[in-house]
Design a protein around this motif. Structure first.
Motif, PDB file in Angstrom:
ATOM      1  N   GLY A  79       0.814  -1.212   0.000  1.00 34.28           N
ATOM      2  CA  GLY A  79       0.000   0.000   0.000  1.00 34.28           C
ATOM      3  C   GLY A  79       0.844   1.256   0.000  1.00 34.28           C
ATOM      4  O   GLY A  79       1.863   1.330   0.692  1.00 34.28           O
ATOM      5  N   GLY A 110       0.680   4.875   1.087  1.00 36.96           N
ATOM      6  CA  GLY A 110      -0.018   5.878   1.882  1.00 36.96           C
ATOM      7  C   GLY A 110       0.769   7.166   2.031  1.00 36.96           C
ATOM      8  O   GLY A 110       0.256   8.157   2.543  1.00 36.96           O
ATOM      9  N   THR A 131      -1.573   8.254   5.953  1.00 40.55           N
ATOM     10  CA  THR A 131      -2.742   7.442   6.262  1.00 40.55           C
ATOM     11  C   THR A 131      -2.335   6.301   7.179  1.00 40.55           C
ATOM     12  O   THR A 131      -1.151   6.014   7.340  1.00 40.55           O
ATOM     13  CB  THR A 131      -3.338   6.849   4.973  1.00 40.55           C
ATOM     14  OG1 THR A 131      -2.344   6.022   4.347  1.00 40.55           O
ATOM     15  CG2 THR A 131      -3.775   7.943   4.010  1.00 40.55           C
ATOM     16  N   ASN A 154      -9.486   4.646  -1.440  1.00 42.98           N
ATOM     17  CA  ASN A 154      -8.270   4.164  -2.084  1.00 42.98           C
ATOM     18  C   ASN A 154      -8.631   3.449  -3.381  1.00 42.98           C
ATOM     19  O   ASN A 154      -9.805   3.277  -3.705  1.00 42.98           O
ATOM     20  CB  ASN A 154      -7.474   3.237  -1.165  1.00 42.98           C
ATOM     21  CG  ASN A 154      -8.188   1.942  -0.874  1.00 42.98           C
ATOM     22  OD1 ASN A 154      -9.305   1.946  -0.351  1.00 42.98           O
ATOM     23  ND2 ASN A 154      -7.575   0.828  -1.193  1.00 42.98           N
ATOM     24  N   THR A 199      -2.337  -1.080  -3.643  1.00 41.33           N
ATOM     25  CA  THR A 199      -3.372  -0.133  -3.231  1.00 41.33           C
ATOM     26  C   THR A 199      -2.756   1.250  -3.039  1.00 41.33           C
ATOM     27  O   THR A 199      -1.678   1.381  -2.464  1.00 41.33           O
ATOM     28  CB  THR A 199      -4.076  -0.596  -1.934  1.00 41.33           C
ATOM     29  OG1 THR A 199      -5.048   0.381  -1.539  1.00 41.33           O
ATOM     30  CG2 THR A 199      -3.081  -0.813  -0.805  1.00 41.33           C
ATOM     31  N   ILE A 225      -3.531   4.737  -1.327  1.00 45.81           N
ATOM     32  CA  ILE A 225      -4.409   5.336  -0.321  1.00 45.81           C
ATOM     33  C   ILE A 225      -3.985   6.758   0.045  1.00 45.81           C
ATOM     34  O   ILE A 225      -4.697   7.479   0.743  1.00 45.81           O
ATOM     35  CB  ILE A 225      -4.479   4.417   0.930  1.00 45.81           C
ATOM     36  CG1 ILE A 225      -5.677   4.752   1.810  1.00 45.81           C
ATOM     37  CG2 ILE A 225      -3.181   4.458   1.706  1.00 45.81           C
ATOM     38  CD1 ILE A 225      -5.955   3.718   2.874  1.00 45.81           C
ATOM     39  N   LEU A 260      -5.128  10.814  -5.094  1.00 41.65           N
ATOM     40  CA  LEU A 260      -6.481  10.357  -5.426  1.00 41.65           C
ATOM     41  C   LEU A 260      -7.442  11.487  -5.782  1.00 41.65           C
ATOM     42  O   LEU A 260      -8.585  11.227  -6.166  1.00 41.65           O
ATOM     43  CB  LEU A 260      -7.057   9.569  -4.242  1.00 41.65           C
ATOM     44  CG  LEU A 260      -6.326   8.281  -3.876  1.00 41.65           C
ATOM     45  CD1 LEU A 260      -6.852   7.733  -2.557  1.00 41.65           C
ATOM     46  CD2 LEU A 260      -6.465   7.244  -4.975  1.00 41.65           C
TER      47      LEU A 260
END
Length: 304
Positions: free
Chosen positions: A201, A203, A207, A260, A276, A278, A283
């Motif tokens: 992920g 982030g 996050t 996400n 992913t 996130i 985003l």
């Protein structure tokens, strides 16, 4: 056709070039806008608007890429490209090259190349520009560009991702995966994952670190089966979408805000990689961004 019409006709191509060079929707849009300003201010009309504008957006992107590489080295946690839900440029004669070059895996491979290698590879191998136009765009001789392409191709071929050839099979497997994901079906998830599946992920340190890096079918299946069902119970939505040309999903809160994205690499009837994104900064082009911390707190409270 006037100058504005020429530019708008070529805008999808210019964005697609810039995105593959920068792996960033926002930076690619900025590069295209700067290209427009230079085009509008340039005297006279070039023999080929396509060659001229492609060269301009490439040079701008190379400059941005050189500074971005430093920022990416200092990035917190795994760094992934900004997710792209749809490529605005389509060319039936180069559909395979365009699709392959858009995946997260391919863009991460491109990150290993020097800015010049990346630019020459994208212009020549992805978009099919002739060497005279490639050389003009990057300010190198044709012979030098041929050498750059050879080096770049060698690097890309060594790590080139392979994906399930049949799109329908990929989509069917992804659909089963997302059904099992929402239900928290550990066994159903496990049978769809490669034994050495890798989930990571991005982030950006902004996050909760829900899945920085997790390896193995058992570990990934159990983590997903714990995280996702409580999120669905509080109204969260798993919206299957193509992400960077591969099966994936946009994850939204009950109000439709983006939490996400997920992108899946599928090969030999199994999911090999789950990436992913996130980081909210990556985003915003997808839609209004959710408050991840608030969603996680609420989902934790809804967990059994």
């Amino acid at each position: 056709m006037n100058r504005t019409e020429e530019f708008e006709e070529l805008r999808p191509l210019l964005f697609s070039i810039a995105y593959r060079l920068l792996s960033s929707v926002s930076e690619a849009e900025d590069a295209v806008q700067e290209t427009w300003l230079r085009w509008n201010a340039s005297p006279g009309r070039p023999a080929s608007a396509k060659a001229f504008l492609s060269a301009v957006v490439t040079r701008i992107s190379i400059d941005v890429l050189r500074s971005a590489r430093v920022r990416r080295e200092e990035y917190v946690g795994p760094w992934f490209p900004e997710p792209l839900l749809a490529d605005p440029y389509q060319d039936p004669e180069r559909s395979a090259e365009l699709a392959d070059s858009l995946s997260m895996a391919a863009l991460l491979l491109l990150e290993r190349l020097s800015p010049l290698e990346r630019a020459v590879f994208v212009l020549r191998e992805v978009f099919g520009f002739g060497f005279p136009d490639v050389a003009s765009a990057v300010g190198r001789s044709e012979a030098a560009c041929r050498q750059l392409v050879v080096r770049a191709r060698r690097h890309m071929d060594a790590g080139r991702p392979r994906f399930e050839a049949d799109r329908r099979e990929r989509e069917e497997l992804a659909g089963r995966f997302f059904d099992a994901l929402k239900e928290g079906d550990v066994d159903g998830l496990r049978e769809l994952l490669a034994a050495d599946v890798h989930m990571a992920g991005d982030g950006g340190g902004k996050t909760p670190q829900l899945a920085t890096r997790i390896l193995g079918a058992e570990n990934v299946a159990r983590v997903l089966s714990v995280l996702v069902p409580p999120f669905v119970r509080i109204g969260g939505v798993v919206e299957p979408r193509e992400v960077n040309g591969q099966p994936g999903a946009v994850i939204r809160d009950r109000d439709g805000k983006v939490l996400n994205t997920l992108a899946l690499d599928i090969l030999d009837g199994r999911i090999q990689t789950i990436r992913t994104v996130i980081n909210p900064d990556k985003l915003r082009h997808v839609g209004p961004v959710a408050d991840v911390w608030a969603v996680v707190r609420e989902a934790d409270q809804a967990a059994p």
